[in-house]
Design an enzyme around this catalytic site. Sequence first.
Site, mmCIF file in Angstrom:
data_model
loop_
_atom_site.group_PDB
_atom_site.id
_atom_site.type_symbol
_atom_site.label_atom_id
_atom_site.label_comp_id
_atom_site.label_asym_id
_atom_site.label_seq_id
_atom_site.Cartn_x
_atom_site.Cartn_y
_atom_site.Cartn_z
ATOM 1 N N LYS A 73 33.602 46.381 47.350
ATOM 2 C CA LYS A 73 34.556 44.947 47.713
ATOM 3 C C LYS A 73 35.608 44.789 46.743
ATOM 4 O O LYS A 73 35.190 44.700 45.387
ATOM 5 C CB LYS A 73 33.477 43.855 47.125
ATOM 6 C CG LYS A 73 33.747 42.415 48.221
ATOM 7 C CD LYS A 73 35.478 42.043 47.430
ATOM 8 C CE LYS A 73 35.861 40.535 47.469
ATOM 9 N NZ LYS A 73 37.080 40.591 46.916
ATOM 10 N N GLY A 103 33.248 41.499 35.819
ATOM 11 C CA GLY A 103 34.087 40.211 36.193
ATOM 12 C C GLY A 103 33.507 39.191 35.215
ATOM 13 O O GLY A 103 33.034 39.622 34.164
ATOM 14 N N GLU A 108 28.494 43.557 34.513
ATOM 15 C CA GLU A 108 29.003 43.446 33.618
ATOM 16 C C GLU A 108 29.956 42.048 33.227
ATOM 17 O O GLU A 108 30.538 42.099 34.156
ATOM 18 C CB GLU A 108 29.813 44.514 32.990
ATOM 19 C CG GLU A 108 30.474 45.138 31.292
ATOM 20 C CD GLU A 108 31.338 46.010 31.301
ATOM 21 O OE1 GLU A 108 31.082 46.648 31.868
ATOM 22 O OE2 GLU A 108 32.157 45.557 29.874
ATOM 23 N N CYS A 135 36.585 45.110 28.366
ATOM 24 C CA CYS A 135 35.512 44.129 27.915
ATOM 25 C C CYS A 135 34.748 44.489 26.162
ATOM 26 O O CYS A 135 33.824 43.571 25.630
ATOM 27 C CB CYS A 135 34.306 44.560 28.742
ATOM 28 S SG CYS A 135 34.272 46.581 28.274
HETATM 29 P P1 NAP Z 1 36.209 37.531 38.860
HETATM 30 O O1 NAP Z 1 37.355 35.920 39.004
HETATM 31 O O2 NAP Z 1 34.724 37.457 38.413
HETATM 32 O O3 NAP Z 1 35.938 38.406 40.217
HETATM 33 C C1 NAP Z 1 35.414 39.137 40.474
HETATM 34 C C2 NAP Z 1 35.591 39.622 41.597
HETATM 35 O O4 NAP Z 1 34.841 38.557 42.967
HETATM 36 C C3 NAP Z 1 36.625 39.453 42.818
HETATM 37 O O5 NAP Z 1 36.511 40.286 43.691
HETATM 38 C C4 NAP Z 1 36.654 38.012 42.815
HETATM 39 O O6 NAP Z 1 37.421 38.029 45.045
HETATM 40 C C5 NAP Z 1 35.097 37.626 43.171
HETATM 41 N N1 NAP Z 1 34.735 36.405 43.835
HETATM 42 C C6 NAP Z 1 35.921 35.305 42.952
HETATM 43 N N2 NAP Z 1 35.506 34.153 43.162
HETATM 44 C C7 NAP Z 1 33.837 34.284 44.269
HETATM 45 C C8 NAP Z 1 32.788 33.322 44.080
HETATM 46 N N3 NAP Z 1 32.645 32.412 44.017
HETATM 47 N N4 NAP Z 1 32.275 34.190 44.759
HETATM 48 C C9 NAP Z 1 31.592 35.003 45.210
HETATM 49 N N5 NAP Z 1 32.906 36.569 44.811
HETATM 50 C C10 NAP Z 1 33.704 35.656 43.950
HETATM 51 O O7 NAP Z 1 37.107 38.082 37.686
HETATM 52 P P2 NAP Z 1 38.673 38.462 38.065
HETATM 53 O O8 NAP Z 1 39.776 37.620 38.506
HETATM 54 O O9 NAP Z 1 38.411 39.994 36.937
HETATM 55 O O10 NAP Z 1 38.805 37.620 35.853
HETATM 56 C C11 NAP Z 1 38.732 36.733 35.599
HETATM 57 C C12 NAP Z 1 37.943 36.598 34.348
HETATM 58 O O11 NAP Z 1 37.217 37.425 34.458
HETATM 59 C C13 NAP Z 1 38.614 36.652 33.072
HETATM 60 O O12 NAP Z 1 39.491 35.843 32.765
HETATM 61 C C14 NAP Z 1 37.978 37.294 32.368
HETATM 62 O O13 NAP Z 1 37.787 36.071 32.201
HETATM 63 C C15 NAP Z 1 37.283 37.603 33.001
HETATM 64 N N6 NAP Z 1 37.230 39.501 32.854
HETATM 65 C C16 NAP Z 1 35.698 40.344 32.234
HETATM 66 C C17 NAP Z 1 36.052 41.382 32.289
HETATM 67 C C18 NAP Z 1 35.045 42.112 30.959
HETATM 68 O O14 NAP Z 1 35.264 43.291 31.555
HETATM 69 N N7 NAP Z 1 34.542 41.232 30.549
HETATM 70 C C19 NAP Z 1 36.665 42.100 33.237
HETATM 71 C C20 NAP Z 1 37.353 41.190 34.079
HETATM 72 C C21 NAP Z 1 37.516 39.890 34.006
HETATM 73 P P3 NAP Z 1 38.107 37.163 45.382
HETATM 74 O O15 NAP Z 1 38.338 35.759 44.451
HETATM 75 O O16 NAP Z 1 38.946 37.656 46.423
HETATM 76 O O17 NAP Z 1 36.420 36.034 45.269
#
Ligand code: NAP
Length: 518
Positions: A184, A241, A265, A302
Amino acid sequence: MIEITGKHLINGQWVNSTAATFTSANPSTDDVNPWTFFDASADDADSAVASAHDAFRQLRRKSAAQRAALLNAIATEIENLGEQLVHAAMSETALPQMRIEGERGRTCGQLRAFANNLLNPISPVFIDHAQPERQPLPKGDSRLTNMPLGPVVVFGASNFPLAFSTAGGDTASALAAGCSVIVKGHPAHPATTELVSHAIKRAIDICDMPTGVFNMVQSTTPQVAQQLVQHPQVKAVGFTGSQKVGDILNKLTQERPIAIPFFGELGSTNPQFILPQKLASDAQSLANNQVASMLMGHGQFCTSPGLVVVQNSDGLEGYLATLANAISEAPAGTMLTKGIAQTYNRQVDLLLSNPSLTHIASGAASNGGCQSSANAFSVSASDFIAQPTLQEEVFGPCALVVICDNDEQMGEFALSLTGQLTASVFGSDDELLDYIDLVDDIAQSVGRLMFNQLPTGVEVCHSMQHGGPYPASTAPQTTSVGSQAINRFTRPICLQNMPIALQPAEIKDGATHPQVIV
Ligand code: NAP
């Protein structure tokens, strides 16, 4: 040049079934990129899983050498994408060319490392030969090996568009294990996802592998992501994420009629413990190195060091002054997406309005949009321990210095820590020995414990552990980086009294695979 179609890759075909579309933006200019992508429908998601399910039934009979050839071919085909991939990834992430090229090297190196491990395995299989004469009961022949779980859903990560995305560590380890994959794509870098999917499709064709071994859907709707992890034919999930989304998806996988493993993670603040003598002797270099590590990738790793733990002792004043100076000189930086920048800025505003915290410094002001400034704060250990929300990851260039009154409070702080990917302890060998209990307590909360080293940079090797107690990961017994990552997508199986003709190659008597024979 490959034409970006915006379609999904299902069973070797580029398809779309809806009119709904989305685009990606260039975070540095906010301009919309010149490609349009189709949002997957529920039917597309179902077809992708059905394709992976059918392909898995063929893939599980392919040899380790055939799987290795596929991984090597994927690496070559990613390299063959050349400049087109680098430019697409740059315009979807604003990451600099050197970073993208380095990440491409890491991605291909990772694929080749898994291929090499398949050809030169080091983990043994166990063989108990039959003892038909044993009294009072004969013992049968039994052999322990690993088998692939089945189709795996992989979520591309926003912060590593290549190394933790379409052909990143989760996909490479799942394919190495013999699992088929449904990616995805992350909605922030769909063109990068499509280009890498082209490379994987070519490799599948060249290696004459089943077409559905790899499938990719693009979507901006949570429903598709949630449908994928609940599909009865999906047998595991790899996710990098946010904790919020990771928790939602993990819960769904555990509430299925038959739960499946969810390898998430989710976030880590990677505390840096500086012991008192070390702080007294090396305050300035420690502060400068800390800021340099925190600013790598503008804090969007991360393993970015978000917490520093010190005592109110000699050197603290110099440490804080140097930190303030280094932070105030930090340029504003572009974050990966507007959403990530907004979340970061919101979290920094909350810290600014928290009366228990002292604002040490800010970097150069940002110009809004996807930009953000570096920040550092300090807080007493007692206030930190009293406010569990301060343990949450601030994804971006922000550090919180936790000041402990004494050894006892430093120990109390260590015991209060939530799960972390990493922690570092800074001290001479002698001083570290004096703090052995503290070191042991820190180890309880982390997947990787470092001494006199900063956490940014994760080696892809046999001894790597990239995971840790929740919320660093949802499966602390496993790693998402390094050769052992393959174990997430296999499970042990004991094959008893199996006819030689049916035995997998690695458990046949005399195989070149390492064997422990009893
Ligand atoms: P995310 O918001 O967790 O999204 C990750 C994936 O999940 C995307 O494919 C997103 O696609 C999907 N998603 C979003 N909302 C969803 C829901 N309610 N149900 C199912 N799937 C869903 O991560 P991100 O966009 O990469 O970044 C957001 C935050 O994540 C950052 O600000 C940070 O805090 C954290 N992050 C942390 C790390 C780390 O390594 N620690 C890495 C990346 C991100 P869709 O939105 O299209 O559904």
